[in-house]
Design an enzyme around this catalytic site. Structure first.
Site, short mmCIF file in Angstrom:
data_model
loop_
_atom_site.label_atom_id
_atom_site.label_comp_id
_atom_site.label_asym_id
_atom_site.label_seq_id
_atom_site.Cartn_x
_atom_site.Cartn_y
_atom_site.Cartn_z
N ALA A 46 -0.18 -4.20 -0.89
CA ALA A 46 0.72 -3.06 -1.12
C ALA A 46 2.12 -3.61 -1.31
O ALA A 46 2.56 -4.46 -0.54
CB ALA A 46 0.70 -2.10 0.07
N GLU A 47 2.80 -3.16 -2.34
CA GLU A 47 4.07 -3.77 -2.72
C GLU A 47 5.19 -3.45 -1.74
O GLU A 47 6.28 -4.01 -1.85
CB GLU A 47 4.45 -3.41 -4.16
N ASN A 48 4.95 -2.59 -0.77
CA ASN A 48 5.94 -2.41 0.29
C ASN A 48 5.76 -3.42 1.42
O ASN A 48 6.48 -3.36 2.41
CB ASN A 48 5.92 -0.97 0.83
#
Lengths: 216, 233, 216, 233
Positions: A46-48
């Site tokens: 997840a890019e967070n």
């Protein structure tokens, strides 16, 4: 509609192989994990800032543990947390084996439009450009036509392009296409749809894959 | 108070805000945005603020609460989809929004934070997000120049801070916070827990305290804020 | 010689104030901590990844805990470890209040030469350029003349420059100089040296600081 | 063996080395350079290697042992002062040495490691270390362009690795290692301790395993190698 999305997600899940690192966009892509084989070890990024995301928690969700859409998730053994620069560093560097993204339009060259519909609400690009640029393999999943019945696989994108020449596969409720060397090929028809359905609802020209198959 | 003791109160933190400032804020969809400092920012009454951060939050969460008050003139972010008010203000010409690819934006903040003068990428080439950014030709290939950004003030959320400002974060609340801390002239940290110097393992510290000016104790908030309230949208 | 170096280090230690973050080069600068006041809280940064370095361990030195010269050190409460990119990030960003570096030559403009003597052994620049560029305050400490008796405070650097216009103070065994707006000022004479000594051994022209003092 | 299990032996690691490769190595003055992998590199017999790392080590420590064998043709580093043999080879024209400011070098490795196309700085302007690097004019000011670097193979020393390759480091042995791991096509890690997936706190992991190809168990070495042997110099 719900069923259509499930059908697309289920077909997309077949593209996820054991040992892959995968990033999923919001919408249809987020349903893909529901259809994966039992014994597959796959790491979702997840890019967070998570590598090794697990399923939605049944209870006791933690406020500071969410996916890129802000929804609560869990992690698997071997997961790691990191900051946004590292998250996108691994995306641009080509460490993501597969990204599955929603799309507004895709053309036969593999250009992807999925970030803005001018004049309507402007969501902004988020991480889509990096994912489309960096993922080793990019699959666009979408309904075959838009709400007005207009084809979304087009000769030329009328919407602003997110990233050029990036889509390698398109999965809709009607068909699966590959894009190789900027050529669009029909790989397979989805259950319940005929070649005529696909031809009538696809604006871009396409050829047949050498291993084209109508149905399973 | 020794220079190495940076724990203070919200009133002092508030005095760091000023009209027209560039404010960097940590957070990704509200997660990791310091809620007490957002309230403090709202209380301060400052206006004409230039905001830089990942997104516009939600109207009732994170930076979104401030955006809705129409006291920001600019927003540099990767998306505003979760805050329709931001979109409305943009369409009405009340808020100038510049979009950046998400990872490029955090690298721009980092570039400012580590004292470099920007970087080159081909990422947004040929798209609307090129804007009028300079093109640089290196070895016959054209790249987009992405300028560094820095903030007059930066607001950061941390899980733990020692009194010097060494920081550790909590799961996905880390996101852009380390770079906001590095890139701001005055970095203010809201921490869930404040501990003495020496209480943190030096190996686990994510942001060295050298970047931090003020530390305030978080008053806590509803951890489930984001998804339990998303239905409101 | 040893005494001269101690004298310079002792004088340089007066420039270190309570609450400062300081980076020390190798050689004379590394002796500075020996002369700091008892109750001062100062954080020493090492560009190999420490903020809050303590004294040399008396025993039980750890192999992976060293300063930038590779020598064993300890850490103080509140110290942190970080990677080289962050170490130099904080240097370039201006977070170091004071850097004390050795020098081969300094000119009246504040140009520093300290990384190479062409034709002799080439050590390489290490972190000197970043420190000279980024530190809020840069003090050059050195013997007043080189081994051949030639002045090291020069009109023009004959050695390749590390960083231009960076030195704000020069401390030698003979004198202390300030450089303000690219002008060289004599601040004080060191014990045992006369104005004539300094004039005879300084190539660059200098003025007197308004608060010039001969001796304590 | 599952793709996520990357633990292997030195023989497999050795097979990753090849003549003419660009090799990135972690370490700062020998501290943090993987000693077992250096021996493995020497054993491999590879030649014409292009080396990129902080320094040339000591003649008997770190990359220095390999440099002295005259099987490297290029070295990009910030200094070679601790390895007089490297200086001799340079003066004899047997080793092409390019110097970089230390922090700029690690940023060049990082730039390659995070998939960017280099960055701008004014740091070495007007000095010999400008070499013939491109100059870029932005807003009327001239900057030096620093190109990204990547490695065919990277060798990294870690304190602990899990079997997926998630890494944590030990004190000042961290230095350039995280970026060497990110910037190399084939990253090989020598770890003091190898643990199962799930044994590391996800919050303390410095390098996510996604960057790692092979992990080997360190055979241990003399911790006091650097300073106890410096008198030899």
């Amino acid at each position: 509609m719900g069923d259509t999305r499930q059908t697309i997600a289920k077909r997309a899940a077949l593209e996820v192989k054991d040992g892959m690192v995968v990033n999923l966009g919001i919408g249809i892509p987020s349903m893909v994990p529901n259809f994966l084989g039992e014994n597959m070890k796959v790491f979702f990024q997840a890019e967070n800032g998570i590598l090794g995301m697990g399923p939605t928690p049944k209870e006791n969700a933690e406020g500071n543990l969410s996916n890129a859409a802000g929804l609560p998730v869990t992690i698997l053994p071997g997961a790691s947390y990191f900051d946004s620069a590292i998250a996108f560093g691994m995306i641009r560097r080509g460490c993501i084996d597969l990204s599955i993204l929603g799309a507004l339009q895709v053309n036969a060259l593999g250009d992807l439009a999925n970030w803005i519909v001018p004049g309507k609400r402007v969501p902004g690009v988020g991480g889509a450009m990096e994912l489309a640029y960096g993922a080793k393999n990019l699959i666009a999943v979408m309904n075959h036509c838009d709400k007005d019945g207009q084809p979304k696989i087009v000769t030329q994108c009328s919407l602003p392009v997110t990233t050029y020449r990036c889509v390698q596969k398109i999965i809709t409720e009607m068909a699966v296409f590959s894009i190789v060397d900027q050529q669009l090929y029909l790989d397979e028809l989805m259950p319940g749809y005929t070649l005529a359905d696909v031809k009538n609802n696809t604006e871009a020209d396409f050829s047949f894959s050498t291993n084209f198959k109508a149905h399973d | 108070m020794h220079l190495f003791d940076k724990v203070t109160d919200y009133a002092t933190a508030k005095s760091a805000f000023f009209d027209g400032m560039t404010l960097l804020f940590g957070g990704f969809g509200g997660v990791g945005t310091p809620p007490g400092l957002i309230d403090c920012l709202i209380d301060s009454g400052v206006k004409d603020v230039k905001l830089i951060g990942n997104d516009a939050g939600f109207p009732w969460i994170g930076i979104g609460k401030f955006v809705c008050l129409e006291r920001a003139t600019h927003l540099l972010a990767s998306h505003i989809g979760s805050n329709p008010t931001a979109g409305d203000l943009m369409n009405q010409g009340k808020l100038h929004v510049e979009f950046s690819p998400q990872g490029i934006l955090v690298e721009r903040i980092r570039s400012g934070g580590v004292g470099l003068n920007g970087f080159l990428t081909e990422l947004s080439k040929g798209t609307q997000l090129e804007y009028d950014k300079p093109k640089v030709n290196i070895g016959g290939k054209e790249y987009i120049y992405e300028a560094p950004v820095t903030g007059d003030v930066g607001i950061v959320y941390a899980k733990k801070a020692d009194t010097f400002g060494n920081l550790i974060f909590d799961k996905t609340a880390r996101n852009t916070n380390p770079y906001v801390a590095m890139a701001s002239k005055v970095t203010i940290v809201e921490a869930d827990e404040i501990v003495p110097m020496g209480a943190l393992d030096p190996e686990e510290i994510v942001v060295p305290g050298i970047y931090v000016k003020y530390i305030v104790q978080s008053k806590g908030y509803n951890w489930k804020w984001v998804w339990e309230t998303q239905d409101k949208q």
